[in-house]
Design a protein around this motif. Structure first.
Motif, PDB file in Angstrom:
ATOM      1  N   GLU A 176      14.332  -2.501  11.961  1.00 52.61           N
ATOM      2  CA  GLU A 176      13.071  -2.202  12.626  1.00 52.61           C
ATOM      3  C   GLU A 176      13.271  -2.232  14.140  1.00 52.61           C
ATOM      4  O   GLU A 176      13.902  -3.144  14.659  1.00 52.61           O
ATOM      5  CB  GLU A 176      12.016  -3.245  12.274  1.00 52.61           C
ATOM      6  CG  GLU A 176      11.737  -3.357  10.789  1.00 52.61           C
ATOM      7  CD  GLU A 176      10.833  -4.525  10.479  1.00 52.61           C
ATOM      8  OE1 GLU A 176       9.593  -4.343  10.491  1.00 52.61           O
ATOM      9  OE2 GLU A 176      11.360  -5.631  10.244  1.00 52.61           O
TER      10      GLU A 176
ATOM     11  N   HIS B 208       0.737  -0.613  15.942  1.00 53.44           N
ATOM     12  CA  HIS B 208       0.205  -1.970  16.099  1.00 53.44           C
ATOM     13  C   HIS B 208      -1.011  -1.929  17.019  1.00 53.44           C
ATOM     14  O   HIS B 208      -1.150  -1.012  17.835  1.00 53.44           O
ATOM     15  CB  HIS B 208       1.272  -2.901  16.671  1.00 53.44           C
ATOM     16  CG  HIS B 208       2.509  -2.959  15.839  1.00 53.44           C
ATOM     17  ND1 HIS B 208       2.559  -3.553  14.600  1.00 53.44           N
ATOM     18  CD2 HIS B 208       3.747  -2.458  16.064  1.00 53.44           C
ATOM     19  CE1 HIS B 208       3.778  -3.430  14.099  1.00 53.44           C
ATOM     20  NE2 HIS B 208       4.519  -2.764  14.963  1.00 53.44           N
TER      21      HIS B 208
ATOM     22  N   ARG C 139       3.082   4.782   8.293  1.00 53.66           N
ATOM     23  CA  ARG C 139       3.219   4.191   6.965  1.00 53.66           C
ATOM     24  C   ARG C 139       3.503   2.716   7.121  1.00 53.66           C
ATOM     25  O   ARG C 139       4.111   2.292   8.093  1.00 53.66           O
ATOM     26  CB  ARG C 139       4.376   4.838   6.201  1.00 53.66           C
ATOM     27  CG  ARG C 139       4.133   6.300   5.927  1.00 53.66           C
ATOM     28  CD  ARG C 139       5.271   6.976   5.187  1.00 53.66           C
ATOM     29  NE  ARG C 139       5.808   6.181   4.117  1.00 53.66           N
ATOM     30  CZ  ARG C 139       7.112   6.126   3.830  1.00 53.66           C
ATOM     31  NH1 ARG C 139       7.989   6.784   4.536  1.00 53.66           N
ATOM     32  NH2 ARG C 139       7.548   5.410   2.838  1.00 53.66           N
ATOM     33  N   ARG C 140       3.100   1.969   6.129  1.00 50.62           N
ATOM     34  CA  ARG C 140       3.446   0.548   6.114  1.00 50.62           C
ATOM     35  C   ARG C 140       4.927   0.377   5.887  1.00 50.62           C
ATOM     36  O   ARG C 140       5.538   1.115   5.125  1.00 50.62           O
ATOM     37  CB  ARG C 140       2.748  -0.146   4.963  1.00 50.62           C
ATOM     38  CG  ARG C 140       1.438  -0.682   5.303  1.00 50.62           C
ATOM     39  CD  ARG C 140       1.051  -1.649   4.216  1.00 50.62           C
ATOM     40  NE  ARG C 140      -0.060  -2.383   4.747  1.00 50.62           N
ATOM     41  CZ  ARG C 140      -0.953  -2.985   4.032  1.00 50.62           C
ATOM     42  NH1 ARG C 140      -0.842  -2.964   2.725  1.00 50.62           N
ATOM     43  NH2 ARG C 140      -1.931  -3.625   4.596  1.00 50.62           N
ATOM     44  N   ARG C 141       5.495  -0.604   6.552  1.00 51.93           N
ATOM     45  CA  ARG C 141       6.892  -0.919   6.315  1.00 51.93           C
ATOM     46  C   ARG C 141       7.028  -1.541   4.932  1.00 51.93           C
ATOM     47  O   ARG C 141       6.116  -2.198   4.452  1.00 51.93           O
ATOM     48  CB  ARG C 141       7.443  -1.844   7.392  1.00 51.93           C
ATOM     49  CG  ARG C 141       6.958  -3.268   7.254  1.00 51.93           C
ATOM     50  CD  ARG C 141       7.365  -4.155   8.391  1.00 51.93           C
ATOM     51  NE  ARG C 141       8.452  -5.042   8.237  1.00 51.93           N
ATOM     52  CZ  ARG C 141       8.627  -5.967   7.311  1.00 51.93           C
ATOM     53  NH1 ARG C 141       7.788  -6.108   6.339  1.00 51.93           N
ATOM     54  NH2 ARG C 141       9.667  -6.765   7.333  1.00 51.93           N
TER      55      ARG C 141
ATOM     56  N   LYS D 113       4.506   0.280  18.627  1.00 47.78           N
ATOM     57  CA  LYS D 113       4.790   0.743  17.264  1.00 47.78           C
ATOM     58  C   LYS D 113       6.136   0.189  16.828  1.00 47.78           C
ATOM     59  O   LYS D 113       6.955  -0.205  17.646  1.00 47.78           O
ATOM     60  CB  LYS D 113       4.803   2.264  17.176  1.00 47.78           C
ATOM     61  CG  LYS D 113       6.020   2.910  17.831  1.00 47.78           C
ATOM     62  CD  LYS D 113       6.061   4.396  17.570  1.00 47.78           C
ATOM     63  CE  LYS D 113       7.151   5.085  18.352  1.00 47.78           C
ATOM     64  NZ  LYS D 113       7.100   4.957  19.790  1.00 47.78           N
TER      65      LYS D 113
ATOM     66  N   ARG E  48       8.141  -4.040   1.963  1.00 45.95           N
ATOM     67  CA  ARG E  48       8.316  -5.496   1.906  1.00 45.95           C
ATOM     68  C   ARG E  48       9.750  -5.806   1.507  1.00 45.95           C
ATOM     69  O   ARG E  48      10.224  -5.329   0.476  1.00 45.95           O
ATOM     70  CB  ARG E  48       7.364  -6.123   0.911  1.00 45.95           C
ATOM     71  CG  ARG E  48       5.962  -6.118   1.399  1.00 45.95           C
ATOM     72  CD  ARG E  48       5.091  -6.906   0.480  1.00 45.95           C
ATOM     73  NE  ARG E  48       3.803  -7.041   1.124  1.00 45.95           N
ATOM     74  CZ  ARG E  48       3.016  -8.058   0.943  1.00 45.95           C
ATOM     75  NH1 ARG E  48       3.344  -9.012   0.099  1.00 45.95           N
ATOM     76  NH2 ARG E  48       1.877  -8.122   1.573  1.00 45.95           N
TER      77      ARG E  48
ATOM     78  N   THR F 157       5.073   2.298  11.931  1.00 39.59           N
ATOM     79  CA  THR F 157       3.832   1.549  11.791  1.00 39.59           C
ATOM     80  C   THR F 157       3.262   1.288  13.183  1.00 39.59           C
ATOM     81  O   THR F 157       3.954   0.711  14.031  1.00 39.59           O
ATOM     82  CB  THR F 157       4.106   0.202  11.086  1.00 39.59           C
ATOM     83  OG1 THR F 157       4.763   0.463   9.842  1.00 39.59           O
ATOM     84  CG2 THR F 157       2.826  -0.570  10.850  1.00 39.59           C
TER      85      THR F 157
END
Length: 145
Positions: A89, A129, A10-12, A134, A14, A127
């Motif tokens: 993160e 990369h 999933r996208r982190r 990741k 914002r 997420t």
């Protein structure tokens, strides 16, 4: 032992960086203590002391997983604070998704970390990369419910 389930990426979320800090960590488990002390001091400085305990628990679990399952020179911790949110993160050197064990044995030495992250966080995920690394992230609320 129950089977572990890999999570979909999933996208982190914002989070506008009102405060932000990044630490590069050696693949030494003793560095988790250093990261905890550093983040504790940052949260105090950022006037977010009310979420220190859950934030440090989440941070510890994410770092321990990274160091256990993906030891390497690419372990990096980033903490970002915004009005109402704290994003933790951990980027590691493995492209493998985190796997959560449902109904982990309470007497087992492993398997309870991600359920704790799930319980303590408002949201969390991972997420991938392009460089085969990741980031596993967790979002905590900083304002009272």
């Amino acid at each position: 032992m129950p089977a572990a389930t890999a999570l979909d990426p999933r996208r982190r979320p914002r989070v506008r960086a009102h405060h932000k800090a990044t630490l590069a960590l050696d693949p030494d488990p003793a560095r988790v203590g250093h990261a905890r002390r550093t983040v504790r001091a940052l949260l105090t400085r950022w006037q977010l002391g009310q979420i220190t305990d859950p934030a440090l628990l989440v941070l510890t679990e994410l770092l321990a997983n990274a160091l256990r399952h993906a030891p390497g020179p690419a372990t990096e911790l980033t903490v970002t604070a915004d009005c109402g949110a704290l994003l933790i993160e951990v980027r590691d050197s493995s492209p493998q998704p985190p796997a959560m064990t449902a109904d982990a044995d309470p007497y087992a030495e492993t398997g309870r970390g991600l359920p704790l992250v799930h319980a303590m966080s408002h949201d969390w995920g991972w997420t991938p990369h392009q460089d085969e690394t990741k980031t596993v992230w967790a979002l905590l609320n900083t304002s009272p419910a």
